[in-house]
Design a protein around this motif. Structure first.
Motif, PDB file in Angstrom:
ATOM      1  N   ILE A 100       6.340   8.115  27.503  1.00 30.24           N
ATOM      2  CA  ILE A 100       5.108   7.398  27.166  1.00 30.24           C
ATOM      3  C   ILE A 100       4.472   7.982  25.905  1.00 30.24           C
ATOM      4  CG2 ILE A 100       2.718   7.063  27.946  1.00 30.24           C
ATOM      5  CD1 ILE A 100       4.748   5.137  29.134  1.00 30.24           C
ATOM      6  N   ILE A 151       7.319  -8.148  24.276  1.00 33.90           N
ATOM      7  CA  ILE A 151       6.558  -7.161  25.056  1.00 33.90           C
ATOM      8  C   ILE A 151       7.068  -7.188  26.498  1.00 33.90           C
ATOM      9  CG2 ILE A 151       4.268  -6.383  25.790  1.00 33.90           C
ATOM     10  CD1 ILE A 151       4.290  -6.530  22.823  1.00 33.90           C
ATOM     11  N   LEU A 200       6.676   6.978  22.924  1.00 35.60           N
ATOM     12  CA  LEU A 200       6.562   5.547  22.609  1.00 35.60           C
ATOM     13  C   LEU A 200       5.226   5.280  21.914  1.00 35.60           C
ATOM     14  CD1 LEU A 200       7.830   3.839  25.916  1.00 35.60           C
ATOM     15  CD2 LEU A 200       8.972   3.764  23.693  1.00 35.60           C
ATOM     16  N   LEU A 203      13.605   4.796  21.062  1.00 36.07           N
ATOM     17  CA  LEU A 203      13.984   6.173  21.424  1.00 36.07           C
ATOM     18  C   LEU A 203      15.494   6.367  21.529  1.00 36.07           C
ATOM     19  CD1 LEU A 203      11.387   6.893  24.298  1.00 36.07           C
ATOM     20  CD2 LEU A 203      11.023   7.051  21.833  1.00 36.07           C
ATOM     21  N   GLN A 252      -1.920   3.786  43.462  1.00 35.42           N
ATOM     22  CA  GLN A 252      -2.528   3.469  42.178  1.00 35.42           C
ATOM     23  C   GLN A 252      -1.636   4.040  41.085  1.00 35.42           C
ATOM     24  OE1 GLN A 252      -4.954   1.331  42.487  1.00 35.42           O
ATOM     25  NE2 GLN A 252      -4.773   1.066  40.280  1.00 35.42           N
ATOM     26  N   GLY A 253      -1.254   3.192  40.179  1.00 31.98           N
ATOM     27  CA  GLY A 253      -0.405   3.658  39.094  1.00 31.98           C
ATOM     28  C   GLY A 253      -0.766   2.927  37.825  1.00 31.98           C
ATOM     29  N   SER A 254       0.166   2.869  36.898  1.00 33.50           N
ATOM     30  CA  SER A 254      -0.093   2.182  35.639  1.00 33.50           C
ATOM     31  C   SER A 254       1.015   1.196  35.351  1.00 33.50           C
ATOM     32  CB  SER A 254      -0.174   3.186  34.486  1.00 33.50           C
ATOM     33  OG  SER A 254      -1.236   4.066  34.673  1.00 33.50           O
ATOM     34  N   LEU A 255       0.642   0.180  34.606  1.00 31.62           N
ATOM     35  CA  LEU A 255       1.626  -0.764  34.085  1.00 31.62           C
ATOM     36  C   LEU A 255       1.646  -0.565  32.576  1.00 31.62           C
ATOM     37  CD1 LEU A 255       3.486  -3.119  34.963  1.00 31.62           C
ATOM     38  CD2 LEU A 255       1.587  -4.662  34.482  1.00 31.62           C
ATOM     39  N   TRP A 256       2.782  -0.109  32.082  1.00 29.41           N
ATOM     40  CA  TRP A 256       2.894   0.151  30.653  1.00 29.41           C
ATOM     41  C   TRP A 256       3.559  -1.036  29.958  1.00 29.41           C
ATOM     42  CZ3 TRP A 256       3.582   4.288  34.097  1.00 29.41           C
ATOM     43  CH2 TRP A 256       2.700   5.369  33.912  1.00 29.41           C
ATOM     44  N   HIS A 257       2.969  -1.448  28.852  1.00 27.20           N
ATOM     45  CA  HIS A 257       3.528  -2.568  28.088  1.00 27.20           C
ATOM     46  C   HIS A 257       4.210  -2.002  26.849  1.00 27.20           C
ATOM     47  CE1 HIS A 257       1.173  -5.745  30.300  1.00 27.20           C
ATOM     48  NE2 HIS A 257       0.566  -4.639  30.675  1.00 27.20           N
ATOM     49  N   MET A 258       5.491  -2.266  26.722  1.00 25.10           N
ATOM     50  CA  MET A 258       6.252  -1.686  25.620  1.00 25.10           C
ATOM     51  C   MET A 258       6.671  -2.767  24.638  1.00 25.10           C
ATOM     52  SD  MET A 258       8.568   1.069  27.760  1.00 25.10           S
ATOM     53  CE  MET A 258       9.513  -0.130  28.650  1.00 25.10           C
ATOM     54  N   ARG A 259       6.733  -2.382  23.361  1.00 27.10           N
ATOM     55  CA  ARG A 259       7.146  -3.323  22.311  1.00 27.10           C
ATOM     56  C   ARG A 259       8.620  -3.103  22.001  1.00 27.10           C
ATOM     57  NH1 ARG A 259       2.628  -4.682  18.973  1.00 27.10           N
ATOM     58  NH2 ARG A 259       3.936  -4.724  17.129  1.00 27.10           N
ATOM     59  N   PHE A 277       5.426   2.041  19.818  1.00 25.84           N
ATOM     60  CA  PHE A 277       6.121   1.112  20.716  1.00 25.84           C
ATOM     61  C   PHE A 277       5.323   0.804  21.984  1.00 25.84           C
ATOM     62  CE2 PHE A 277       9.913   2.987  18.532  1.00 25.84           C
ATOM     63  CZ  PHE A 277      10.353   1.803  17.955  1.00 25.84           C
ATOM     64  N   LEU A 278       4.171   1.475  22.128  1.00 26.56           N
ATOM     65  CA  LEU A 278       3.376   1.240  23.330  1.00 26.56           C
ATOM     66  C   LEU A 278       2.270   0.249  22.993  1.00 26.56           C
ATOM     67  CD1 LEU A 278       3.306   2.178  26.283  1.00 26.56           C
ATOM     68  CD2 LEU A 278       1.607   3.872  25.602  1.00 26.56           C
ATOM     69  N   GLU A 279       2.332  -0.926  23.618  1.00 32.40           N
ATOM     70  CA  GLU A 279       1.369  -1.979  23.335  1.00 32.40           C
ATOM     71  C   GLU A 279       0.042  -1.676  24.036  1.00 32.40           C
ATOM     72  OE1 GLU A 279       1.747  -4.541  21.384  1.00 32.40           O
ATOM     73  OE2 GLU A 279       0.204  -5.983  21.990  1.00 32.40           O
ATOM     74  N   LYS A 280       0.107  -1.452  25.324  1.00 32.80           N
ATOM     75  CA  LYS A 280      -1.104  -1.136  26.085  1.00 32.80           C
ATOM     76  C   LYS A 280      -0.726  -0.573  27.449  1.00 32.80           C
ATOM     77  CE  LYS A 280      -1.401  -5.902  27.700  1.00 32.80           C
ATOM     78  NZ  LYS A 280      -2.127  -7.162  27.754  1.00 32.80           N
ATOM     79  N   THR A 281      -1.707   0.023  28.113  1.00 35.30           N
ATOM     80  CA  THR A 281      -1.511   0.568  29.460  1.00 35.30           C
ATOM     81  C   THR A 281      -2.605   0.008  30.352  1.00 35.30           C
ATOM     82  OG1 THR A 281      -0.693   2.602  28.473  1.00 35.30           O
ATOM     83  CG2 THR A 281      -1.289   2.695  30.790  1.00 35.30           C
ATOM     84  N   ARG A 282      -2.203  -0.503  31.478  1.00 36.76           N
ATOM     85  CA  ARG A 282      -3.176  -1.074  32.421  1.00 36.76           C
ATOM     86  C   ARG A 282      -3.059  -0.370  33.768  1.00 36.76           C
ATOM     87  NH1 ARG A 282      -5.258  -2.848  28.889  1.00 36.76           N
ATOM     88  NH2 ARG A 282      -5.549  -4.947  28.054  1.00 36.76           N
ATOM     89  N   PRO A 283      -4.213  -0.110  34.410  1.00 36.23           N
ATOM     90  CA  PRO A 283      -4.110   0.399  35.782  1.00 36.23           C
ATOM     91  C   PRO A 283      -3.488  -0.665  36.672  1.00 36.23           C
ATOM     92  CG  PRO A 283      -6.407  -0.033  35.212  1.00 36.23           C
ATOM     93  CD  PRO A 283      -5.598  -0.314  33.984  1.00 36.23           C
ATOM     94  N   ASN A 284      -2.722  -0.246  37.638  1.00 36.73           N
ATOM     95  CA  ASN A 284      -1.962  -1.202  38.420  1.00 36.73           C
ATOM     96  C   ASN A 284      -1.675  -0.593  39.786  1.00 36.73           C
ATOM     97  OD1 ASN A 284      -0.290  -3.583  38.666  1.00 36.73           O
ATOM     98  ND2 ASN A 284       1.458  -2.194  38.597  1.00 36.73           N
ATOM     99  N   LEU A 286       5.170   6.529  18.308  1.00 30.59           N
ATOM    100  CA  LEU A 286       6.023   5.742  17.409  1.00 30.59           C
ATOM    101  C   LEU A 286       5.595   4.270  17.337  1.00 30.59           C
ATOM    102  CD1 LEU A 286       9.406   7.290  18.582  1.00 30.59           C
ATOM    103  CD2 LEU A 286       8.326   7.639  16.336  1.00 30.59           C
TER     104      LEU A 286
END
Lengths: 93, 287
Positions: free
Chosen positions: A62, B212, A65, B248, B194-201, A70-77, A68
């Protein structure tokens, strides 16, 4: 066509490295297209992640990414967590 | 005579008498044309009997006694179940109370401890059954790891296999990295965390376009082998057959179309990691 089955973890759930040659991949699935051999999997895993526990690997990936771009956004989930009551540390939450 | 019923005096006397006289032996009524048999679903030697066992055992006892009373040759077969991993866990928990692990004491001593526990727990269970007055044939008591029972299991497995009723294959399994074993679906507990959802390009190779993808386990991207979209998703159909540059790594992975993808969910782009996700595995080996 996907590139096949690339199992990146050891049986301890660490990212595979040269040291850990335990394998889930020396198998022949009747229907599968490609199952990668460990020696080939290790080649495509960048050195800095090899041997890391999956949660450490997650943190590092993370971070990289993000740096560099490559990380668009992070949302709690809320996510499905799979465990087993067979575990000695299992407690029903 | 005492005014109130005292089970201790009365029940213990009779259950000893029953057992001593072998009154629940399956050798009785051997000339009867009718037979009746219940195999007790063997309780796990992970602890002691609970209210559910008492309930079940009462039903089985009533049925057994009814048929025995009608003159049938009757067997209620008692026994206990080794319950492999679950029993191991009970013993590991006891060790961890003393701050030791199974690795500290080694395999042989650990197995000895498991047998000690089996004697203790199995003894508790059969004592409880005796106190309940269960009319089982105690001379036939068995443990699931008794040699002849293990042999019977092998024999039946081989027979079922030879008859084509069970088969063997390599599959994706629920793997437990601590227990180092596959875990059956029945033993898996799904909880929410509870965790996270990561959005990658993911960049399309030789292009300015980007897809995405979202994931709860970003580390598995090292094992990605495709990105999937729905075949009817007009936003992306022009990309089918192209590749993305997997961040990566130096890998390019293909963009594929698959009905499994839900266009409405997230961006409509899904990373495919067949080694580490059951749905992705199905896309890889299924259809």
């Amino acid at each position: 066509m996907s590139q096949g089955i690339i199992s990146i973890f050891t049986k301890d759930a660490k990212v595979k490295s040269e040291q850990c040659d335990d394998t889930f991949t020396d198998i022949n699935l009747e229907k599968s297209n490609v199952i990668w051999k460990d020696k080939d999997i290790i080649k495509v895993i960048p050195k800095k992640y090899r041997g890391l526990d999956r949660f450490k690997a997650r943190k590092q990936i993370i971070k990289d990414l993000d740096e560099l771009g490559f990380l668009e956004k992070t949302r709690p989930n809320s996510l499905a967590h799979r465990t087993t009551w067979l575990r000695s540390d299992f407690t029903r939450r | 005579m005492e005014k109130t019923y005292n089970p201790k005096q009365i029940e213990s006397k009779y259950r000893s008498l029953w057992e001593y006289k072998n009154l629940f032996s399956s050798d009785l009524n051997s000339t009867s044309k009718n037979a009746y048999c219940i195999m007790l679903p063997p309780p796990n030697v992970t602890g002691s009997l609970h209210m559910g066992h008492a309930f079940q055992h009462t039903i089985m006892d009533v049925l057994t006694r009814y048929h025995r009373g009608k003159g049938y040759q009757t067997l209620w077969q008692p026994g206990t179940d080794h319950a492999g991993i679950a029993t191991q866990m009970v013993v590991e928990r006891q060790l961890s109370d003393q701050n030791i692990t199974r690795h500290d004491i080694g395999r042989d001593r650990f197995i000895d401890k498991i047998w000690d526990w089996k004697e203790q727990s199995g003894g508790t269970i059969t004592t409880q059954m005796r106190r309940l007055g269960a009319s089982v044939d105690w001379k036939r008591e068995r443990f699931t790891m008794d040699e002849e029972l293990s042999n019977a299991v092998h024999k039946v497995f081989i027979q079922l296999y030879n008859e084509g009723l069970i088969y063997r294959g390599k599959r994706l399994v629920n793997w437990d990295p601590i227990l180092h074993t596959a875990v059956s679906d029945l033993e898996v507990i799904n909880t929410e965390e509870q965790g996270s959802l990561w959005h990658m390009r993911y960049h399309i190779s030789d292009s300015n376009e980007v897809m995405i993808v979202a994931t709860t386990r970003p580390e598995t991207m090292l094992g990605d082998s495709a990105v999937a979209i729905h075949p009817d998703d007009k936003r992306y159909t022009h990309l089918i057959g192209k590749t993305i540059d997997l961040p990566l790594t130096n890998r390019k992975i293909p963009i594929i179309a698959d009905d499994y993808v839900d266009m409405e969910f997230g961006t409509g782009c899904v990373k495919i990691t067949p080694a580490h996700d059951f749905n992705d595995y199905e896309i890889e080996v299924g259809s």
